[in-house]
Motif scaffolding. Structure first.
Motif, PDB file in Angstrom:
ATOM      1  N   GLU A   1       0.828  -1.202   0.000  1.00  0.00           N
ATOM      2  CA  GLU A   1       0.000   0.000   0.000  1.00  0.00           C
ATOM      3  C   GLU A   1       0.865   1.257   0.000  1.00  0.00           C
ATOM      4  N   VAL A   2       1.919   1.283   0.840  1.00  0.00           N
ATOM      5  CA  VAL A   2       2.747   2.489   0.905  1.00  0.00           C
ATOM      6  C   VAL A   2       3.578   2.655  -0.360  1.00  0.00           C
ATOM      7  N   VAL A   3       4.041   1.553  -0.934  1.00  0.00           N
ATOM      8  CA  VAL A   3       4.804   1.639  -2.179  1.00  0.00           C
ATOM      9  C   VAL A   3       3.930   2.194  -3.295  1.00  0.00           C
ATOM     10  N   ILE A   4       2.704   1.692  -3.392  1.00  0.00           N
ATOM     11  CA  ILE A   4       1.808   2.114  -4.473  1.00  0.00           C
ATOM     12  C   ILE A   4       1.381   3.561  -4.293  1.00  0.00           C
ATOM     13  N   GLU A   5       1.156   3.974  -3.032  1.00  0.00           N
ATOM     14  CA  GLU A   5       0.810   5.375  -2.788  1.00  0.00           C
ATOM     15  C   GLU A   5       1.913   6.286  -3.330  1.00  0.00           C
ATOM     16  N   GLY A   6       3.159   5.923  -3.121  1.00  0.00           N
ATOM     17  CA  GLY A   6       4.266   6.724  -3.629  1.00  0.00           C
ATOM     18  C   GLY A   6       4.294   6.779  -5.144  1.00  0.00           C
ATOM     19  N   ASN A   7       4.040   5.635  -5.799  1.00  0.00           N
ATOM     20  CA  ASN A   7       4.033   5.613  -7.259  1.00  0.00           C
ATOM     21  C   ASN A   7       2.841   6.386  -7.829  1.00  0.00           C
ATOM     22  N   LEU A   8       1.698   6.303  -7.141  1.00  0.00           N
ATOM     23  CA  LEU A   8       0.538   7.091  -7.574  1.00  0.00           C
ATOM     24  C   LEU A   8       0.846   8.584  -7.469  1.00  0.00           C
ATOM     25  N   SER A   9       1.508   8.983  -6.400  1.00  0.00           N
ATOM     26  CA  SER A   9       1.895  10.382  -6.251  1.00  0.00           C
ATOM     27  C   SER A   9       2.762  10.828  -7.424  1.00  0.00           C
ATOM     28  N   ALA A  10       3.722   9.999  -7.817  1.00  0.00           N
ATOM     29  CA  ALA A  10       4.597  10.338  -8.940  1.00  0.00           C
ATOM     30  C   ALA A  10       3.811  10.429 -10.245  1.00  0.00           C
ATOM     31  N   ALA A  11       2.845   9.512 -10.428  1.00  0.00           N
ATOM     32  CA  ALA A  11       2.042   9.537 -11.649  1.00  0.00           C
ATOM     33  C   ALA A  11       1.218  10.818 -11.745  1.00  0.00           C
TER      34      ALA A  11
ATOM     35  N   LEU B   1       1.168  14.050 -14.417  1.00  0.00           N
ATOM     36  CA  LEU B   1      -0.021  14.548 -15.111  1.00  0.00           C
ATOM     37  C   LEU B   1      -0.346  15.991 -14.744  1.00  0.00           C
ATOM     38  N   GLY B   2       0.427  16.579 -13.827  1.00  0.00           N
ATOM     39  CA  GLY B   2       0.154  17.942 -13.401  1.00  0.00           C
ATOM     40  C   GLY B   2      -1.001  18.057 -12.429  1.00  0.00           C
ATOM     41  N   ARG B   3      -1.421  16.949 -11.833  1.00  0.00           N
ATOM     42  CA  ARG B   3      -2.544  16.951 -10.885  1.00  0.00           C
ATOM     43  C   ARG B   3      -1.949  16.921  -9.470  1.00  0.00           C
ATOM     44  N   TYR B   4      -1.472  18.090  -9.030  1.00  0.00           N
ATOM     45  CA  TYR B   4      -0.605  18.146  -7.861  1.00  0.00           C
ATOM     46  C   TYR B   4      -1.337  17.920  -6.542  1.00  0.00           C
ATOM     47  N   ARG B   5      -2.609  18.364  -6.430  1.00  0.00           N
ATOM     48  CA  ARG B   5      -3.340  18.134  -5.193  1.00  0.00           C
ATOM     49  C   ARG B   5      -3.502  16.641  -4.947  1.00  0.00           C
ATOM     50  N   GLU B   6      -3.831  15.867  -5.998  1.00  0.00           N
ATOM     51  CA  GLU B   6      -3.977  14.412  -5.834  1.00  0.00           C
ATOM     52  C   GLU B   6      -2.610  13.772  -5.535  1.00  0.00           C
ATOM     53  N   ALA B   7      -1.592  14.316  -6.176  1.00  0.00           N
ATOM     54  CA  ALA B   7      -0.243  13.809  -5.900  1.00  0.00           C
ATOM     55  C   ALA B   7       0.115  14.009  -4.434  1.00  0.00           C
TER      56      ALA B   7
ATOM     57  N   ASP C   1      -1.963  14.329  -1.873  1.00  0.00           N
ATOM     58  CA  ASP C   1      -2.784  13.452  -1.023  1.00  0.00           C
ATOM     59  C   ASP C   1      -2.175  12.053  -0.941  1.00  0.00           C
ATOM     60  N   HIS C   2      -1.805  11.498  -2.082  1.00  0.00           N
ATOM     61  CA  HIS C   2      -1.218  10.142  -2.089  1.00  0.00           C
ATOM     62  C   HIS C   2       0.143  10.136  -1.383  1.00  0.00           C
ATOM     63  N   GLY C   3       0.939  11.178  -1.606  1.00  0.00           N
ATOM     64  CA  GLY C   3       2.231  11.237  -0.938  1.00  0.00           C
ATOM     65  C   GLY C   3       2.093  11.302   0.565  1.00  0.00           C
ATOM     66  N   GLN C   4       1.138  12.106   1.054  1.00  0.00           N
ATOM     67  CA  GLN C   4       0.951  12.229   2.505  1.00  0.00           C
ATOM     68  C   GLN C   4       0.401  10.943   3.112  1.00  0.00           C
ATOM     69  N   ARG C   5      -0.475  10.234   2.384  1.00  0.00           N
ATOM     70  CA  ARG C   5      -0.961   8.941   2.897  1.00  0.00           C
ATOM     71  C   ARG C   5       0.193   7.944   3.004  1.00  0.00           C
ATOM     72  N   GLY C   6       1.044   7.936   1.985  1.00  0.00           N
ATOM     73  CA  GLY C   6       2.196   7.041   2.031  1.00  0.00           C
ATOM     74  C   GLY C   6       3.111   7.349   3.190  1.00  0.00           C
TER      75      GLY C   6
ATOM     76  N   ILE D   1       8.852  11.107   2.138  1.00  0.00           N
ATOM     77  CA  ILE D   1       9.036  12.557   2.288  1.00  0.00           C
ATOM     78  C   ILE D   1       9.374  13.179   0.926  1.00  0.00           C
ATOM     79  N   THR D   2      10.168  12.482   0.141  1.00  0.00           N
ATOM     80  CA  THR D   2      10.504  12.969  -1.202  1.00  0.00           C
ATOM     81  C   THR D   2       9.261  13.071  -2.072  1.00  0.00           C
ATOM     82  N   ASP D   3       8.356  12.073  -1.973  1.00  0.00           N
ATOM     83  CA  ASP D   3       7.107  12.119  -2.737  1.00  0.00           C
ATOM     84  C   ASP D   3       6.299  13.371  -2.386  1.00  0.00           C
ATOM     85  N   VAL D   4       6.206  13.648  -1.072  1.00  0.00           N
ATOM     86  CA  VAL D   4       5.460  14.824  -0.626  1.00  0.00           C
ATOM     87  C   VAL D   4       6.126  16.101  -1.140  1.00  0.00           C
ATOM     88  N   ALA D   5       7.437  16.174  -1.017  1.00  0.00           N
ATOM     89  CA  ALA D   5       8.170  17.364  -1.460  1.00  0.00           C
ATOM     90  C   ALA D   5       7.989  17.593  -2.962  1.00  0.00           C
ATOM     91  N   ARG D   6       8.006  16.524  -3.727  1.00  0.00           N
ATOM     92  CA  ARG D   6       7.842  16.651  -5.173  1.00  0.00           C
ATOM     93  C   ARG D   6       6.457  17.211  -5.509  1.00  0.00           C
TER      94      ARG D   6
END
Length: 584
Positions: free
Chosen positions: A533-543, A547-553, A555-560, A577-582
């Motif tokens: 779950e945490v790995v996928i949350e990070g990859n979803l954040s990157a995806a 796509l330029g959908r930063y609010r969703e990115a 959310d997924h980064g913070q859940r991870g 933390i890197t996912d959130v920062a990105r």
């Protein structure tokens, strides 16, 4: 010695210790100067001492006394009485006037050396007890002792200065070979000469033997000598071809080995079996079937005898030729069962400790470990920092153990060691990680470890993705997906869905990646430790960032990040933390 070379630092250290001439103003204490030159067999201790003594003998106008104490060599070591008798006769005492009692001989020698400037070279000493009766008692004299033993007692009780010889530096080794072959011939085969230095591990005796082989047999090129030395199994034989035992590397090592008490000799042989570049006290104890407390003094004794070398962090290593010699002794003196049991014990120790460290470092991780056998004396891993330090320190040993197990078709051990090496994926190149995983895959296929095979395939596919080898990654992930269906394994299905999403992410196909990652996230919830779950949350954040959908990115980064912290996963937290920062 005509072609003596190098050791400038050691010669300068000896020069600095020469006692001042009478009447010279000097603040150094006016006492006998004792220097113990120690090092492994073949290191050139005698050559150094004699070269230096010849160079500075004019500083000792009352003469030089030299004796070979035969501490290591054919026959028995010289007794103190023999050496004292020789010295007294050299100083003019008639043979019939030499006292029979050793203490009286020592007293007479000290009396005769009083107020004199004499250089004394005690070569090839075996022990402090052999040397101490020979020491003069007044200032002005200097004693240089060579030994394979560290002679620590002289440092402690007699204020001896310890000077340890190690391998030659690469330039010194090249100079030595050039001096034997001649500059023109050495220059003509420079590549072969460099390889000769490597194969002889810069051990002076080995270099002399190998270079002299080419010099004596003019029909042999240096490259042909190198070819003879290339095989580890016969290298010592090639370096021991001369009839003179003093010029045979194996014989020189034999003299040290034969002086060892049985327990030390057995540990020395066991250490020669170790597949890695160095080892810790607990690993050595596991290999020898001893407790660390029992192994510690034996290791210290072998280090004092310069048969192994202590290095930082309480670890030990061999010079390469001594490692070959130790393994050869194990082959000839221990049974196959003895050797197999020792190696199985140390492989078990590495696997069990790596498993314990992995659990501390990655508490949310799920690895395809087989049943992990417990060694006779498990090594406790305390916390995250201890786990990280242990895995970092033992990385090369784990990889070496893996290759040893694979070469000897120890397939279950190979699979377990491949999994134990998973940490190395973050510390080596992706290609090295692919090579490691491929070794484990072949073993997993042979033992029918389908889960291990599938997960190792997924590891390889992921590494290929990071190298942008899209086709190779897709082939491996296709196989994993088929195996997940056949096995009915939902976790494996999550793994391959995530890795397919990662592959599309790296190809910047973000919309396609989302489809795989959303399905993986839905399936992952509740089926494991939360790792996926945490790995996928990070990859979803990157995806979503792609796509330029930063609010969703975000959310997924913070859940991870929240899930990582909840699991106590410090190793994964930095990535989250890197996912959130990105996203921010």
């Amino acid at each position: 010695m005509r072609d003596f070379t190098g050791r400038a630092e050691h010669l300068a250290a000896l020069d600095a210790l020469i006692p001042p001439d009478p009447g010279q103003d000097d603040e150094r204490p006016q006492s006998v100067v004792i220097t113990a030159v120690d090092g492994a067999g073949g290191m050139g201790k005698t050559a150094l001492a004699l070269h230096w003594a010849h160079r500075i003998q004019r500083r000792f106008p009352d003469g030089t006394l030299h004796v070979n104490l035969r501490g290591y060599g054919p026959g028995e070591p010289a007794t103190a009485a023999e050496a004292l008798g020789g010295f007294l006769r050299a100083l003019g005492v008639a043979a019939r006037a030499v006292p029979a009692d050793v203490e009286m001989q020592a007293g007479l020698l000290r009396s005769m050396l009083a107020d004199k400037r004499v250089l004394m070279v005690l070569d090839n000493a075996y022990s402090v007890e052999q040397v101490r009766p020979l020491l003069p008692g007044t200032a002005g004299c200097m004693v240089v002792i060579t030994s394979r033993d560290s002679l620590t007692g002289l440092v402690v009780t007699d204020a001896a200065y310890r000077l340890t010889l190690d391998l030659l530096t690469p330039p010194e080794a090249l100079d030595l070979i050039t001096g034997i072959l001649g500059a023109e011939r050495a220059a003509a085969e420079r590549d072969a000469v460099n390889e000769l230095v490597r194969l002889c591990t810069r051990l002076p005796l080995a270099l002399r033997v190998a270079a002299s082989r080419a010099a004596v047999h003019s029909h042999l090129t240096v490259a042909e000598v190198v070819s003879e030395l290339a095989d580890d199994r016969t290298r010592l034989d090639v370096l021991s071809e001369f009839a003179d035992e003093r010029a045979a590397v194996r014989a020189v090592f034999d003299w040290s080995y034969r002086r060892l008490p049985p327990e030390q000799a057995q540990l020395f042989r066991r250490l020669g079996l170790h597949p890695g570049p160095d080892l810790s006290l607990p690993a050595a104890a596991a290999l020898a079937g001893l407790s660390p407390a029992d192994a510690r003094p034996l290791l210290a004794a072998l280090a004092d005898a310069h048969l192994i070398e202590p290095v930082a962090g309480g670890r030990y290593r061999f010079h390469d030729l001594l490692r070959t010699y130790a393994a050869d002794q194990a082959l000839h003196h221990d049974t196959g069962d003895d050797r197999d049991q020792a190696l199985d014990a140390v492989l078990t120790w590495y696997i069990h400790t790596a498993h314990a460290a992995d659990r501390k470092l990655y508490p949310a991780q799920t690895r395809p470990w087989d049943v992990v056998a417990e060694p006779a004396r498990p090594y406790p891993i305390g916390d995250f920092d201890h786990a990280l330090a242990w895995l970092s320190t033992e990385r090369d040993n784990l990889i070496a153990a893996l290759h040893y197990a694979a070469e000897h078709r120890l397939d279950r051990r190979t699979v377990s060691l491949t999994i134990a090496c998973a940490f190395t994926a973050t510390t080596v190149s992706w290609q090295t990680w692919i090579d490691i995983v491929t070794v484990g895959l072949m073993a997993a296929c042979r033992v029918g470890g389908h889960i291990q095979e599938a997960q190792l395939l997924a590891h390889r596919g992921s590494a290929a993705t990071y190298l942008h080898r899209w086709e190779q990654a897709a082939v491996d992930l296709d196989r994993v997906e088929a195996m997940a269906r056949d096995l009915g394994d939902d976790e494996l299905r999550v793994w391959v869905l995530n890795d397919r999403g990662l592959l599309l992410l790296k190809q910047r196909r973000f919309e396609n990646a989302l489809r795989y990652l959303d399905e993986a996230l839905s399936l992952s919830r509740g089926i494991d430790t939360g790792r996926w779950e945490v790995v996928i949350e990070g990859n979803l954040s990157a995806a979503y960032v792609g796509l330029g959908r930063y609010r969703e990115a975000l959310d997924h980064g913070q859940r991870g990040l929240s899930l990582r912290r909840k699991a106590g996963d410090r190793a994964g937290e930095s990535g989250a933390i890197t996912d959130v920062a990105r996203a921010q």
